[in-house]
Motif scaffolding. Sequence first.
Motif, PDB file in Angstrom:
ATOM      1  N   GLU A  90      11.461  -2.459   1.155  1.00 45.92           N
ATOM      2  CA  GLU A  90      11.252  -2.384  -0.287  1.00 45.92           C
ATOM      3  C   GLU A  90      10.676  -3.691  -0.828  1.00 45.92           C
ATOM      4  N   ILE A  91      10.994  -4.789  -0.143  1.00 47.91           N
ATOM      5  CA  ILE A  91      10.547  -6.092  -0.634  1.00 47.91           C
ATOM      6  C   ILE A  91       9.028  -6.244  -0.538  1.00 47.91           C
ATOM      7  N   MET A  92       8.381  -5.401   0.304  1.00 51.63           N
ATOM      8  CA  MET A  92       6.923  -5.471   0.416  1.00 51.63           C
ATOM      9  C   MET A  92       6.235  -5.039  -0.878  1.00 51.63           C
ATOM     10  N   ASN A  93       6.994  -4.434  -1.790  1.00 53.04           N
ATOM     11  CA  ASN A  93       6.422  -4.062  -3.085  1.00 53.04           C
ATOM     12  C   ASN A  93       6.054  -5.279  -3.926  1.00 53.04           C
ATOM     13  N   ARG A  94       6.470  -6.467  -3.497  1.00 51.71           N
ATOM     14  CA  ARG A  94       6.030  -7.688  -4.181  1.00 51.71           C
ATOM     15  C   ARG A  94       4.514  -7.864  -4.102  1.00 51.71           C
ATOM     16  N   GLY A  95       3.893  -7.246  -3.111  1.00 49.40           N
ATOM     17  CA  GLY A  95       2.464  -7.423  -2.893  1.00 49.40           C
ATOM     18  C   GLY A  95       1.634  -7.063  -4.118  1.00 49.40           C
ATOM     19  N   ILE A  96       0.503  -7.748  -4.275  1.00 48.46           N
ATOM     20  CA  ILE A  96      -0.376  -7.536  -5.423  1.00 48.46           C
ATOM     21  C   ILE A  96      -0.993  -6.138  -5.353  1.00 48.46           C
ATOM     22  N   LYS A  97      -1.021  -5.447  -6.505  1.00 47.90           N
ATOM     23  CA  LYS A  97      -1.627  -4.114  -6.565  1.00 47.90           C
ATOM     24  C   LYS A  97      -2.981  -4.163  -7.267  1.00 47.90           C
ATOM     25  N   HIS A  98      -3.006  -4.622  -8.504  1.00 47.96           N
ATOM     26  CA  HIS A  98      -4.258  -4.727  -9.255  1.00 47.96           C
ATOM     27  C   HIS A  98      -4.501  -6.191  -9.632  1.00 47.96           C
ATOM     28  N   CYS A  99      -5.763  -6.597  -9.619  1.00 45.26           N
ATOM     29  CA  CYS A  99      -6.127  -7.918 -10.124  1.00 45.26           C
ATOM     30  C   CYS A  99      -7.598  -7.919 -10.503  1.00 45.26           C
ATOM     31  N   SER A 133     -17.041 -24.125 -13.504  1.00 44.44           N
ATOM     32  CA  SER A 133     -16.163 -25.101 -14.141  1.00 44.44           C
ATOM     33  C   SER A 133     -14.764 -24.519 -14.232  1.00 44.44           C
ATOM     34  N   GLU A 134     -13.764 -25.367 -14.020  1.00 43.85           N
ATOM     35  CA  GLU A 134     -12.388 -24.894 -14.099  1.00 43.85           C
ATOM     36  C   GLU A 134     -12.044 -24.417 -15.503  1.00 43.85           C
ATOM     37  N   ALA A 135     -12.751 -24.957 -16.501  1.00 42.07           N
ATOM     38  CA  ALA A 135     -12.505 -24.563 -17.888  1.00 42.07           C
ATOM     39  C   ALA A 135     -13.273 -23.311 -18.287  1.00 42.07           C
ATOM     40  N   GLY A 136     -14.097 -22.779 -17.364  1.00 43.09           N
ATOM     41  CA  GLY A 136     -14.894 -21.603 -17.679  1.00 43.09           C
ATOM     42  C   GLY A 136     -16.258 -21.995 -18.233  1.00 43.09           C
ATOM     43  N   PRO A 137     -17.046 -21.015 -18.694  1.00 42.73           N
ATOM     44  CA  PRO A 137     -16.699 -19.595 -18.825  1.00 42.73           C
ATOM     45  C   PRO A 137     -16.591 -18.905 -17.465  1.00 42.73           C
ATOM     46  N   TRP A 138     -15.777 -17.843 -17.427  1.00 43.66           N
ATOM     47  CA  TRP A 138     -15.546 -17.087 -16.212  1.00 43.66           C
ATOM     48  C   TRP A 138     -16.390 -15.819 -16.218  1.00 43.66           C
ATOM     49  N   GLN A 139     -17.007 -15.557 -15.079  1.00 39.50           N
ATOM     50  CA  GLN A 139     -17.819 -14.356 -14.913  1.00 39.50           C
ATOM     51  C   GLN A 139     -17.037 -13.352 -14.069  1.00 39.50           C
ATOM     52  N   LYS A 140     -16.779 -12.195 -14.649  1.00 42.56           N
ATOM     53  CA  LYS A 140     -16.019 -11.175 -13.933  1.00 42.56           C
ATOM     54  C   LYS A 140     -16.835 -10.623 -12.772  1.00 42.56           C
ATOM     55  N   VAL A 141     -16.199 -10.541 -11.592  1.00 40.97           N
ATOM     56  CA  VAL A 141     -16.843  -9.981 -10.409  1.00 40.97           C
ATOM     57  C   VAL A 141     -16.409  -8.547 -10.181  1.00 40.97           C
ATOM     58  N   ALA A 142     -15.090  -8.305 -10.254  1.00 38.00           N
ATOM     59  CA  ALA A 142     -14.604  -6.954  -9.969  1.00 38.00           C
ATOM     60  C   ALA A 142     -13.153  -6.811 -10.383  1.00 38.00           C
ATOM     61  N   ASP A 143     -12.774  -5.572 -10.702  1.00 36.14           N
ATOM     62  CA  ASP A 143     -11.366  -5.187 -10.771  1.00 36.14           C
ATOM     63  C   ASP A 143     -11.001  -4.609  -9.413  1.00 36.14           C
ATOM     64  N   VAL A 144      -9.929  -5.111  -8.832  1.00 34.21           N
ATOM     65  CA  VAL A 144      -9.614  -4.808  -7.436  1.00 34.21           C
ATOM     66  C   VAL A 144      -8.236  -4.169  -7.338  1.00 34.21           C
ATOM     67  N   THR A 145      -8.121  -3.186  -6.454  1.00 29.72           N
ATOM     68  CA  THR A 145      -6.831  -2.597  -6.110  1.00 29.72           C
ATOM     69  C   THR A 145      -6.544  -2.886  -4.641  1.00 29.72           C
ATOM     70  N   LEU A 146      -5.380  -3.459  -4.373  1.00 31.60           N
ATOM     71  CA  LEU A 146      -4.982  -3.803  -3.010  1.00 31.60           C
ATOM     72  C   LEU A 146      -3.832  -2.909  -2.567  1.00 31.60           C
ATOM     73  N   ARG A 147      -3.876  -2.461  -1.333  1.00 29.37           N
ATOM     74  CA  ARG A 147      -2.771  -1.688  -0.762  1.00 29.37           C
ATOM     75  C   ARG A 147      -1.694  -2.641  -0.248  1.00 29.37           C
ATOM     76  N   LYS A 148      -0.530  -2.089   0.022  1.00 24.77           N
ATOM     77  CA  LYS A 148       0.526  -2.889   0.643  1.00 24.77           C
ATOM     78  C   LYS A 148       0.124  -3.223   2.081  1.00 24.77           C
ATOM     79  N   ALA A 149       0.474  -4.426   2.521  1.00 22.70           N
ATOM     80  CA  ALA A 149       0.142  -4.844   3.885  1.00 22.70           C
ATOM     81  C   ALA A 149       1.069  -4.166   4.883  1.00 22.70           C
ATOM     82  N   GLU A 150       0.516  -3.830   6.046  1.00 20.42           N
ATOM     83  CA  GLU A 150       1.301  -3.217   7.114  1.00 20.42           C
ATOM     84  C   GLU A 150       1.660  -4.208   8.214  1.00 20.42           C
ATOM     85  N   ASN A 151       0.965  -5.346   8.257  1.00 25.05           N
ATOM     86  CA  ASN A 151       1.265  -6.397   9.222  1.00 25.05           C
ATOM     87  C   ASN A 151       0.596  -7.684   8.750  1.00 25.05           C
ATOM     88  N   LEU A 152       0.766  -8.752   9.519  1.00 26.76           N
ATOM     89  CA  LEU A 152       0.245 -10.061   9.116  1.00 26.76           C
ATOM     90  C   LEU A 152      -1.255 -10.197   9.318  1.00 26.76           C
TER      91      LEU A 152
END
Length: 613
Positions: free
Chosen positions: A250-259, A266-285
């Motif tokens: 159950e602890i694997m649910n900590r994994g990132i889902k959307h980002c 520049s660290e201050a921006g402006p930021w250019q969006k590349v993509a909205d991403v969905t990640l699955r839960k990891a099954e191994n390292l």
Amino acid sequence: MPNYAIIIDLSLKKGEERTVDLGLFWPLGRIETTGDMTVEYQHLMVWEALDVPGDAEGITARYIKFTAKEPSHVIVYEGPGFVAEPEARWTEAFRRESGWMGGDGIFSFNLHGGIDAFNQHDAKTLFVFGDTLVGESDTSGTRRVRPLLMPNNSVAYLQGNGAEHLDIDFRLNTHPEGHVISFIEPDNPSMYDGTVPEHLIRDDHRGDIRHYVSGFDPKCLTLTFDLTYAQPVRKLSVVNYFDPQESDTEIMNRGIKHCTVSVSDSEAGPWQKVADVTLRKAENLQDYQDIEIDRTCRYIQLDIPPQNGLGNHYSAEDKKTRVFGLNQVCIYNDDRPLRDLKVTSSSVLSRERLTSWFWLQDGVVIDNRIYFLPLLVVPDASKPEGLQFDVRGISLIEAPIVDGEVDFRAHTQKDTPLYRYHEDTLWLFGAAILPNFAAAGAMAPDGYVYVYGYSTKGAHRALRVARVKPEAFHTIDRYEYYAEGEWVKDMLKASPLLEHISCEMSVTPIESGSLKGKVIAVFQYDVDSRYTAYSIGETPWGPFTKPRIVYACPEPDLLGGKAYTYNAKAHPHLSTPNTLLVSYNVNSYDMQQHFDNLDVYRPRFIRLKESGH
């Protein structure tokens, strides 16, 4: 042209065996024989045969054994190489009875233009030391008395190169309250542990699993990656949160889902969006998921919604505390992973400051600034006395040179990827540096700084080398590593050049004599033996000869107890073309011996003189 002298001229009767002690380790050259006989030389207490008649081509030996099967005659000439003799004047200059009382790790630098060539009479010399003993001696001047302090680094200055005087100005750094402290102390991400974001980009774990985990219930959650400079990025390769040691899946649910992935110059921006991403839960390292970038940028940011069911894989209705995690993020330029990275996070669950210190490795002067690649060291009480430490990483220190001295207060530092643990082998760089560019006074400049390191597996240690342009010294992703005749970007492909080296050493161009144009590597054979050795290289990247023993350090016998010698290296700008000044360290595995004998824990010096003169 060298004039190689006869060092042995001997007649033997049939059946006679005779061993000759040359008194010093001599490089051997031509061996002329008449009659049937065998010739052997002693290498590390083992007798090895020489082909006779023939040419030993600079193999060094102190003891040579001749066995005649019939009446015979033999003549042995010295060969190309070096002979060592003690340098008492320099050794005595580092014997002190109060204040600075000893240190190891001695490296020297010419702050006057950074010229590292021989015969620098107008040099302003900086010495840097590792762990340093500070205190007072007893009235006899032979023992140290308590309290004995040990800052982790100290320095000294010398006007000139020692040819005219050795009035060395030893310096200790002090806290405003008066107690002695180091000049440089760790203050970068490698000194922290916990669930820090740096785990995402480190490749130095020794089999343990380390994650990034956010703080509880973050109000916002971003991960920002700094690539050091703007460069093309093809993709991110991500391993989501996974812990094989945790039975509760159950602890694997900590994994990132959307980002949301964005880039910027520049660290201050402006930021250019590349993509909205969905990640699955990891099954191994090794469960990597790719995120295409195909942009040129310096900064990459992951913006993660801080809600269960959106930012992680828990259910949106789950009332658990909101926590978010990742295991690894690799950033690729073409097919090459970038490693000279910095990562920050807006939320971290655990950040633990480690007890740590620096051991300064070699450095280089470039454009009135000095750079070091020190080891970051942490305590390890599980190891024997005298070895209770563990190396955690390598940092890069940069400090300005102001009015002929280093302004350590204005230094900057960062973690580097020059320390890696891969397949039971430790890789690290910074043990020696050869500045082979024109401003450093190089005899045959090719415009590079050569940075030497080594790989260690068990008791086996092998020399490796990288190169970089001086203007890019601080940018580790621009380093190239010598690999089987090519220069490549992957540190783990670097070829082994020389074995039996020490953790600190030197590689120096030879400026005169029959070996002119080659380089000489100086080191302590197998780190902490009693033997100082050298090897001749055709180029800064080899090929190198097998190690040649040049000196047997007497201190283990003279001091007794648990005294040992280690980490020999040359000091070119303090040398003359035909005589190379070399130091080695003297230490003891027994701390009490440091109190009982003032001659423990200070450098010794020898000179290597070229044969044939």
